[in-house]
Design a protein around this motif. Structure first.
Motif, PDB file in Angstrom:
ATOM      1  N   PRO A 360       0.820  -1.229   0.000  1.00 16.01           N
ATOM      2  CA  PRO A 360       0.000   0.000   0.000  1.00 16.01           C
ATOM      3  C   PRO A 360       0.844   1.265   0.000  1.00 16.01           C
ATOM      4  CG  PRO A 360      -0.062  -1.066   2.150  1.00 16.01           C
ATOM      5  CD  PRO A 360       0.621  -2.020   1.237  1.00 16.01           C
ATOM      6  N   VAL A 361       2.042   1.199   0.593  1.00 14.07           N
ATOM      7  CA  VAL A 361       2.977   2.335   0.603  1.00 14.07           C
ATOM      8  C   VAL A 361       4.396   1.786   0.446  1.00 14.07           C
ATOM      9  CG1 VAL A 361       1.526   3.824   2.064  1.00 14.07           C
ATOM     10  CG2 VAL A 361       3.175   2.249   3.126  1.00 14.07           C
ATOM     11  N   PRO A 362       5.360   2.625   0.064  1.00 14.60           N
ATOM     12  CA  PRO A 362       6.748   2.152  -0.029  1.00 14.60           C
ATOM     13  C   PRO A 362       7.248   1.638   1.317  1.00 14.60           C
ATOM     14  CG  PRO A 362       6.497   4.266  -1.133  1.00 14.60           C
ATOM     15  CD  PRO A 362       5.216   4.025  -0.384  1.00 14.60           C
ATOM     16  N   PHE A 363       8.137   0.644   1.274  1.00 10.34           N
ATOM     17  CA  PHE A 363       8.705   0.074   2.498  1.00 10.34           C
ATOM     18  C   PHE A 363      10.159  -0.307   2.243  1.00 10.34           C
ATOM     19  CE2 PHE A 363       7.929  -3.779   0.188  1.00 10.34           C
ATOM     20  CZ  PHE A 363       8.815  -4.725   0.704  1.00 10.34           C
ATOM     21  N   ALA A 364      10.885  -0.583   3.316  1.00  5.02           N
ATOM     22  CA  ALA A 364      12.272  -1.057   3.208  1.00  5.02           C
ATOM     23  C   ALA A 364      12.493  -2.168   4.222  1.00  5.02           C
ATOM     24  CB  ALA A 364      13.262   0.079   3.441  1.00  5.02           C
ATOM     25  N   TRP A 365      13.199  -3.198   3.776  1.00  8.71           N
ATOM     26  CA  TRP A 365      13.587  -4.304   4.668  1.00  8.71           C
ATOM     27  C   TRP A 365      14.984  -3.995   5.186  1.00  8.71           C
ATOM     28  CZ3 TRP A 365      10.833  -8.523   6.328  1.00  8.71           C
ATOM     29  CH2 TRP A 365      11.550  -9.529   6.987  1.00  8.71           C
ATOM     30  N   ILE A 366      15.149  -4.119   6.484  1.00 12.10           N
ATOM     31  CA  ILE A 366      16.419  -3.781   7.128  1.00 12.10           C
ATOM     32  C   ILE A 366      16.999  -5.025   7.797  1.00 12.10           C
ATOM     33  CG2 ILE A 366      17.517  -2.365   8.902  1.00 12.10           C
ATOM     34  CD1 ILE A 366      15.281  -0.345   8.555  1.00 12.10           C
ATOM     35  N   VAL A 387      10.523  -0.960   7.823  1.00 16.67           N
ATOM     36  CA  VAL A 387      10.083   0.418   7.959  1.00 16.67           C
ATOM     37  C   VAL A 387       9.264   0.776   6.721  1.00 16.67           C
ATOM     38  CG1 VAL A 387      12.296   1.230   7.014  1.00 16.67           C
ATOM     39  CG2 VAL A 387      10.819   2.834   8.222  1.00 16.67           C
ATOM     40  N   TYR A 388       8.129   1.457   6.937  1.00 19.33           N
ATOM     41  CA  TYR A 388       7.324   1.836   5.778  1.00 19.33           C
ATOM     42  C   TYR A 388       6.936   3.315   5.876  1.00 19.33           C
ATOM     43  CZ  TYR A 388       3.489   0.452   8.993  1.00 19.33           C
ATOM     44  OH  TYR A 388       2.649   0.292  10.065  1.00 19.33           O
ATOM     45  N   ALA A 389       6.519   3.854   4.739  1.00 14.85           N
ATOM     46  CA  ALA A 389       6.242   5.291   4.638  1.00 14.85           C
ATOM     47  C   ALA A 389       4.977   5.671   5.412  1.00 14.85           C
ATOM     48  CB  ALA A 389       6.102   5.682   3.167  1.00 14.85           C
ATOM     49  N   ALA A 390       4.808   6.966   5.556  1.00 10.43           N
ATOM     50  CA  ALA A 390       3.640   7.482   6.288  1.00 10.43           C
ATOM     51  C   ALA A 390       2.339   7.011   5.640  1.00 10.43           C
ATOM     52  CB  ALA A 390       3.693   9.001   6.312  1.00 10.43           C
ATOM     53  N   VAL A 391       1.341   6.764   6.495  1.00 12.28           N
ATOM     54  CA  VAL A 391       0.044   6.247   6.041  1.00 12.28           C
ATOM     55  C   VAL A 391      -1.030   7.301   6.322  1.00 12.28           C
ATOM     56  CG1 VAL A 391      -1.598   4.367   6.274  1.00 12.28           C
ATOM     57  CG2 VAL A 391       0.840   3.947   6.670  1.00 12.28           C
ATOM     58  N   GLU A 392      -1.935   7.454   5.392  1.00 11.25           N
ATOM     59  CA  GLU A 392      -3.009   8.422   5.602  1.00 11.25           C
ATOM     60  C   GLU A 392      -3.920   7.982   6.741  1.00 11.25           C
ATOM     61  OE1 GLU A 392      -6.206   8.025   2.378  1.00 11.25           O
ATOM     62  OE2 GLU A 392      -4.349   7.508   1.300  1.00 11.25           O
ATOM     63  N   LEU A 437       7.833   5.034   9.409  1.00  7.29           N
ATOM     64  CA  LEU A 437       9.040   5.816   9.677  1.00  7.29           C
ATOM     65  C   LEU A 437       8.874   6.741  10.873  1.00  7.29           C
ATOM     66  CD1 LEU A 437      11.896   6.652   8.795  1.00  7.29           C
ATOM     67  CD2 LEU A 437      10.838   8.307   7.231  1.00  7.29           C
ATOM     68  N   ASP A 438       7.736   7.408  10.974  1.00  5.72           N
ATOM     69  CA  ASP A 438       7.554   8.349  12.080  1.00  5.72           C
ATOM     70  C   ASP A 438       7.570   7.646  13.431  1.00  5.72           C
ATOM     71  OD1 ASP A 438       5.156   7.089  11.520  1.00  5.72           O
ATOM     72  OD2 ASP A 438       3.915   8.833  12.016  1.00  5.72           O
ATOM     73  N   GLN A 439       7.006   6.419  13.484  1.00 10.22           N
ATOM     74  CA  GLN A 439       7.017   5.690  14.752  1.00 10.22           C
ATOM     75  C   GLN A 439       8.414   5.164  15.087  1.00 10.22           C
ATOM     76  OE1 GLN A 439       3.866   2.957  15.816  1.00 10.22           O
ATOM     77  NE2 GLN A 439       2.422   3.960  14.412  1.00 10.22           N
ATOM     78  N   TRP A 440       9.195   4.815  14.047  1.00  8.54           N
ATOM     79  CA  TRP A 440      10.586   4.418  14.298  1.00  8.54           C
ATOM     80  C   TRP A 440      11.343   5.602  14.908  1.00  8.54           C
ATOM     81  CZ3 TRP A 440      12.456   0.038  15.278  1.00  8.54           C
ATOM     82  CH2 TRP A 440      12.103  -1.114  14.573  1.00  8.54           C
ATOM     83  N   LYS A 441      11.102   6.778  14.407  1.00  9.90           N
ATOM     84  CA  LYS A 441      11.776   7.962  14.944  1.00  9.90           C
ATOM     85  C   LYS A 441      11.394   8.192  16.404  1.00  9.90           C
ATOM     86  CE  LYS A 441      12.303  10.416  10.542  1.00  9.90           C
ATOM     87  NZ  LYS A 441      11.929  11.615   9.740  1.00  9.90           N
ATOM     88  N   LYS A 442      10.110   8.008  16.726  1.00  6.57           N
ATOM     89  CA  LYS A 442       9.659   8.160  18.110  1.00  6.57           C
ATOM     90  C   LYS A 442      10.309   7.124  19.015  1.00  6.57           C
ATOM     91  CE  LYS A 442       5.109  10.158  17.040  1.00  6.57           C
ATOM     92  NZ  LYS A 442       3.643   9.940  17.074  1.00  6.57           N
TER      93      LYS A 442
END
Length: 637
Positions: A360-366, A387-392, A437-442
């Motif tokens: 549904p949104v871009p993501f990255a496997w780490i 990690v995946y991009a912001a979701v509406e 991503l925003d939750q990873w930052k938090k």
């Protein structure tokens, strides 16, 4: 030198090859010409490109580092009984490395003029030197070339860094199938059928004079040019193209292309006038190339099922084993194996994505932990995150559910190709490790603010992450965020440094190995927690403190730190060397025992191996002292 001193020197040298092959009389005569040298710590014995001395050296006590002066990289450490400085003398060339004492040392300087005649007098001494130079080890008779335990892949001062894997020698060919020039062709064909080979070597007086292949039978007999009872000499291809045994993949390829043939005859000295030792076919070459990293990479990309990736992953393990056997530089080995591991993980991800709707949104496997650092040589536990991009708004739960399902499929695929699940569930299929991503930052901010033992542990694992697949920009943004936050939370680095000093010491007061006291591995030495983990933790916190992004490999981090902090250059290069040495040792132990190589049974190690392990621990002690002073933690030591 009086007889008493000569006797002591002879007694010492006689414990080590090749001197152990000499008679008592010849050994005593050699010892009589030995000079005994005392050198203080950090004194040069010779420098790179110096003309060769009239002596080569044996370490009686202490340790000598062999380094490349251009980079300062430690190529090997010579301990008690080790020989160095001999190859340039035998080859008539200048020194290719510099030799410097690591500590106060006593050396025996052995005159080459006295030693050279022994090479021809004693076959065993000559064989020792030949094997030593061929395998790039100081002591080729030690178990699995243990003389290079703490090496980066070079055992002698003339070894070539970065030697391409294609230059590794091929395995000895199969047992020869032969005939004489008078053997009837029908008998040759029958012999080839029974032995299941595609060629027969024609010998006369024990020497190769021709070769008959499947192609010869088709073009010379089946075509009607010769009857089936014609002698072998009538249809054989002659003269035979011969090469010496120990041929490399590249040499074999060039030989076949140059002569437009599909078989090479290998002889003792590479000429038709010496006994044949085997036949090398294109099929043999293809099998050997099956352990070539380029071939393996293509095989991964062609895999359409998980079990096919598993088969390739098994071949990667065999490639690792071959690299270790032939002392391919550890830096190169780690890079190649890590790239192949990454390729396997990417292919598992691609196969998983084929079974799910588009993301549904871009993501990255780490990749985290040892794979994130490019140090996962063996099949150890999975450590990964997503990690995946912001979701509406309103689609958060639905989006996370998608990625958790995808991650579960990927983790299961990785399990099937050989990577066990992480016991602590630090995997992307765990909701705590699959976040936008925003939750990873938090979460990272929370780790830095709440510096308890759990937060320090989680962050230390996570900060070794490496991009594997997907939207790389998400990983870059996360990396930038971490370094920004580290700068604004200096207390966090202090806690991370404190955690780096908490690993148990590898040795006790009297330098004895400290073993596990209970549990399933009672009386074993924990190589990971007592030796590798302290180096990894220290490299991580120092890299963060120096704001060095983009380098996750522990040895590479130390090498970069040596550039960033010239005052501690020697220490950091020693730590880089120790890291590669310990990883190499762990990989060898793991392959030997079919496990992760973490827990070591000391009674199975040689005295030399134990000594060299302890040499690695010296760098660790100096590193932890530096960490304590750098982050004002002296009280914890």
């Amino acid at each position: 030198m009086n007889n008493r001193i000569a006797e002591r020197v002879a007694d010492f040298l006689g414990r080590y090859p090749p001197f152990s092959e000499l008679t008592e009389k010849d050994l005593l005569a050699l010892a009589g010409g030995v000079d005994i040298l005392y050198r203080e710590k950090h004194r040069y014995i010779f420098r790179e490109e110096d003309p060769a001395h009239a002596f080569f050296y044996v370490v009686h006590r202490g340790a000598v580092e062999l380094r490349r002066s251009s980079s300062g990289e430690i190529m090997d450490i010579c301990d008690e009984g080790d020989i160095f400085g001999l190859r340039p003398l035998m080859a008539g060339e200048s020194y290719k490395l510099e030799a410097r004492t690591q500590e106060e040392s006593i050396l025996y300087a052995i005159p080459i003029a006295q030693f050279r005649p022994l090479v021809t007098t004693y076959e065993e001494v000559g064989n020792f030197l030949i094997e030593s130079f061929a395998s790039n080890t100081r002591n080729p008779y030690a178990r699995q070339h243990s003389g290079t335990l703490v090496g980066t892949g070079f055992g002698s001062e003339a070894a070539i860094p970065g030697s391409p894997p294609a230059l590794l020698p091929l395995k000895a060919p199969k047992k020869l199938v032969t005939c004489t020039p008078d053997t009837p062709v029908k008998d040759v064909a029958a012999r080839m059928t029974v032995k299941k080979v595609g060629s027969v070597l024609v010998l006369e007086a024990g020497l190769p004079v021709g070769i008959i292949t499947d192609r010869d039978l088709r073009t010379q007999v089946v075509s009607g040019n010769h009857p089936i009872d014609a002698p072998a000499r009538a249809v054989m291809t002659t003269p035979v193209i011969t090469y010496p045994k120990g041929l490399t993949v590249t040499q074999a390829q060039l030989g076949m292309m140059k002569n437009q043939i599909g078989h090479l005859c290998l002889t003792e000295d590479g000429t038709p006038g010496s006994p044949a030792v085997g036949i090398l076919s294109k099929h043999d070459l293809l099998l050997a190339m099956g352990q070539n990293p380029e071939v393996l990479m293509r095989a991964v990309g062609r895999s359409t099922r998980i079990k096919e990736i598993r088969a390739v992953r098994n071949r990667i393990t065999r490639l690792l084993q071959r690299y270790l056997q032939h002392n391919v530089p550890m830096s190169l080995t780690m890079k190649i194996i890590s790239e192949l591991n990454d390729a396997c993980i990417k292919q598992v991800i691609l196969l998983a994505l084929q079974k799910e709707p588009p993301p549904p949104v871009p993501f990255a496997w780490i990749s985290l932990g040892s794979q994130g650092r490019g140090e996962q040589l063996l099949l150890t536990d999975q450590d990964n995150a997503l990690v995946y991009a912001a979701v509406e708004a309103g689609k958060q739960e639905e989006t996370q559910a998608y990625f958790l399902k995808l991650a579960g499929r990927i983790n299961k695929g990785l399990l099937k190709i050989g990577y066990p699940y992480c016991p602590a569930e630090m995997m992307a299929s765990n909701p705590d490790w699959c976040l936008p991503l925003d939750q990873w930052k938090k979460r990272i901010t929370q780790w830095m603010r709440n510096t308890g033992s759990e937060e320090v542990l989680l962050s230390s694992i996570f900060f070794d992450f490496n991009y594997t697949y997907g939207a790389e920009r998400l990983v870059r943004e996360l990396t930038d965020f971490i370094f920004e936050r580290v700068e604004s939370h200096p207390i966090f680095l202090q806690h991370l440094a404190r955690g780096a000093l908490q690993s148990p010491s590898p040795t006790g007061f009297f330098r004895q190995f400290l073993l596990e006291q209970d549990g399933a591995h009672k009386d074993f030495f924990d190589l990971k927690h007592r030796a590798l983990l302290p180096l990894t933790d220290a490299a991580r916190v120092l890299t963060l403190a120096h704001r060095i992004p983009g380098i996750n490999n522990t040895a590479a981090r130390f090498e970069k730190l040596a550039e960033a902090d010239p005052a501690n250059r020697e220490l950091f290069l020693s730590c880089s060397y120790a890291t590669k040495a310990l990883l190499k040792f762990r990989a060898r132990q793991g392959l030997l025992h079919g496990d992760s190589g973490r827990f070591i049974a000391l009674e199975q190690l040689s005295k030399e191996e134990k000594m060299k392990l302890k040499r690695c621990f010296k760098a660790l002690k100096g590193l932890q002292e530096l960490i304590a002073v750098r982050f004002q933690l002296k009280s914890v030591l």
